[in-house]
Design an enzyme around this catalytic site. Sequence first.
Site, PDB file in Angstrom:
ATOM      1  N   GLY A   5       8.943 101.178  84.419  1.00 31.47           N
ATOM      2  CA  GLY A   5       8.371  99.997  85.057  1.00 31.47           C
ATOM      3  C   GLY A   5       8.824  99.844  86.492  1.00 31.47           C
ATOM      4  O   GLY A   5      10.034  99.841  86.769  1.00 31.47           O
TER       5      GLY A   5
ATOM      6  N   GLY B 282       8.132  97.177  88.428  1.00 32.46           N
ATOM      7  CA  GLY B 282       8.035  95.783  88.839  1.00 32.46           C
ATOM      8  C   GLY B 282       9.344  95.282  89.413  1.00 32.46           C
ATOM      9  O   GLY B 282      10.200  96.058  89.843  1.00 32.46           O
ATOM     10  N   PHE B 283       9.517  93.969  89.409  1.00 32.60           N
ATOM     11  CA  PHE B 283      10.722  93.378  89.995  1.00 32.60           C
ATOM     12  C   PHE B 283      11.982  93.885  89.308  1.00 32.60           C
ATOM     13  O   PHE B 283      12.970  94.225  89.964  1.00 32.60           O
ATOM     14  CB  PHE B 283      10.672  91.854  89.894  1.00 32.60           C
TER      15      PHE B 283
ATOM     16  N   GLU C 172      -1.981  76.719  90.639  1.00 29.69           N
ATOM     17  CA  GLU C 172      -2.242  77.358  91.931  1.00 29.69           C
ATOM     18  C   GLU C 172      -3.686  77.827  92.033  1.00 29.69           C
ATOM     19  O   GLU C 172      -4.338  77.669  93.072  1.00 29.69           O
ATOM     20  CB  GLU C 172      -1.269  78.521  92.119  1.00 29.69           C
TER      21      GLU C 172
ATOM     22  N   ASP D 144      10.589  90.614  81.575  1.00 32.01           N
ATOM     23  CA  ASP D 144       9.755  89.855  80.638  1.00 32.01           C
ATOM     24  C   ASP D 144       9.806  90.400  79.217  1.00 32.01           C
ATOM     25  O   ASP D 144       9.373  89.725  78.280  1.00 32.01           O
ATOM     26  CB  ASP D 144       8.303  89.849  81.120  1.00 32.01           C
TER      27      ASP D 144
ATOM     28  N   ALA E 218       9.993  85.932  88.210  1.00 28.87           N
ATOM     29  CA  ALA E 218      10.489  87.020  89.047  1.00 28.87           C
ATOM     30  C   ALA E 218      12.002  86.958  89.285  1.00 28.87           C
ATOM     31  O   ALA E 218      12.664  87.998  89.231  1.00 28.87           O
ATOM     32  CB  ALA E 218       9.731  87.042  90.373  1.00 28.87           C
TER      33      ALA E 218
END
Length: 479
Positions: free
Chosen positions: A17, A19-20, A185, A317, A340
Amino acid sequence: MSEIKTPSGAPHVVIIGGGFAGLNAARELANAPVQITLLDRRNYHLFQPLLYQVASAAISPSEIASPIRSILRRQKNARVLMAEATEIDLPGRRIMLRDDHDSTSEICELRYDYLVVAAGATGTYFGHDEWEPMAPGLKSIEDALEIRRRILLAYELAEREPETSPLRQEFLTFVIVGGGPTGVELAGAIAEIARQTLKHDFRSIDPAQTRVVIVESGDRVLGQFSPESSLSAAKHLEDLGVEIITSQRVTGITRETVQIGETTLRARTAFWTAGVQAAPLSRALKGLTVALDRAGRVPVEADLSVPGFPEAFVIGDMALFLHQPGADGKPSGTPLPGVAPVAMQHGKHAAKNIALALEKQPRKPFVYWDKGNMATIGRAAAVAEVGKYRFKGLLAWLAWAFIHVYFLIGFYNRVAVMFRWAWSYTTYQRGSRLITLVNQPASHPQPESTDVAAAPAPIVASPDGTVSGRIIDPAGAAR
C-alpha cells in the site's frame, strides 16, 4: 508459480500500500539497514482528503496524486512494484501477487522478513452492493471523475427538458447518503457550483433551483465533532440551500428515486459517503488467529503487530487498534478513527518498531496524538477542533487550507492547488469542468433493468444543429 527475486544483503521489508500509512513507513526506514519493497496496485500516491475537490471540478486529479517511484526516487534502499497482493501466508512469510495489467498475468510469490500491510479501505453499502451503480462512492480518482461527470451531466440533461417536464427537477436534485466530513464537503461544493459557478451558463434552467439533500442516519451531521461544531456546519449548509435529513436511513436506491424511510424522493443523481470497510486483503491473511471485526479490520497488538506474528504489522484503515490510553491511562477499547493522521502516525511507528527489532531492542506501544478534526463546508467556511479549542468560519477555513496544502506531496502540486483555490475564490469559477467517461465505466456497471438499454447510443448532432439518439442520464442509462 514464479518467485520474485528478494533483495539480498539485508532484511527484506515488504510494505503493501502506497497510501499515507505505507508511504510514511517506507520513508521512516530510509536510513535503516533494510531492503524495502513497496507494493501497490496503482503507480501513484493519492491525497484522499482533497478527492472531493476533484469530484466537484475544483482541481484536477494530477494535482492530488504523485507517482510513488518519483516520491521514493532518492531512497536507495526502496524499490516499487506495481502489483496486487491477493493472499498473505503469515506462517510461511509469503505474499501471493497478481498482475492484471496485461494478458500474461500470473500469480507470483514474494517472500519477506518483515511485513507492513497498509492496503487502506473501501466503501461499504451495508449489504446492498446493488446500489453502487446508482450511487457511487468516493474512494479513488475514478470515483471522483465519475461523480464529476454525473454532476455536470445532470445540468446538461436538465437544460434539454421543457419547463413543464418533471424530469427537469429530478435532474437538478442531488442526494448525498452520509453526513460525515466527505458528505458535508461534497454537498457544500455542489451547492456552490449551482449558485455561483453555473449561475450564468445556462439559458433554459436556473441552476440555483438545484436541490441538494444530505441523508444522515445519526441525529446530526459531523457526528464525530462536538455538537457546537456540528450545529455550525449544519447552519452553513442550510444557508447554502442544502437540506439535511437526520435520524433516517436510506432503504432503497433506483435510477430515478431514493427511498428514505417511508418517503420516496425522486432524484436522478445520488452519491454514497455513508461507510467504509477494510480492504479485502484483510480477509486473505492466512494463519490469522484473531477474528476480524464487522468492518473487516484486523485486531492488532499495542505495537501494531499481528497477534502471533511479531514480524507482521497491520496499520492504517485496516487495523483495529483498541489500546489507545484513556483518561485513566488504561486502554480505552475504543477504535481509532480511519483518518489520514492516524495512518501517518501508524506508518512511522511500525517502521520504528521494525528498526528496534533489528537492534534487538524492546518495541514501543503505539499512542495516537490527536491533532484535531477539520471539515470544510464551502467558500471561506469550515469547522476545526484542536483539543479544547473550537474554530469556525474563515479562520477554520484558512487553517484547513494551510494544513492540506502543507501535506500535499510535491512542490508543483502545492503551488497548483493554491493557485486553483485563489482563482476560484476570486472568480467563483472552477477550472476542471470536463464531462468525461460519457459511457458508463466498468467500475460502475450498467444496472439490469427492463427499460435500460445495454449499450446506450451516443447523442449525435446533425449538421443542421438538431440532436438525435438517446439521452444518457447521470447514472449512465439511456431513456
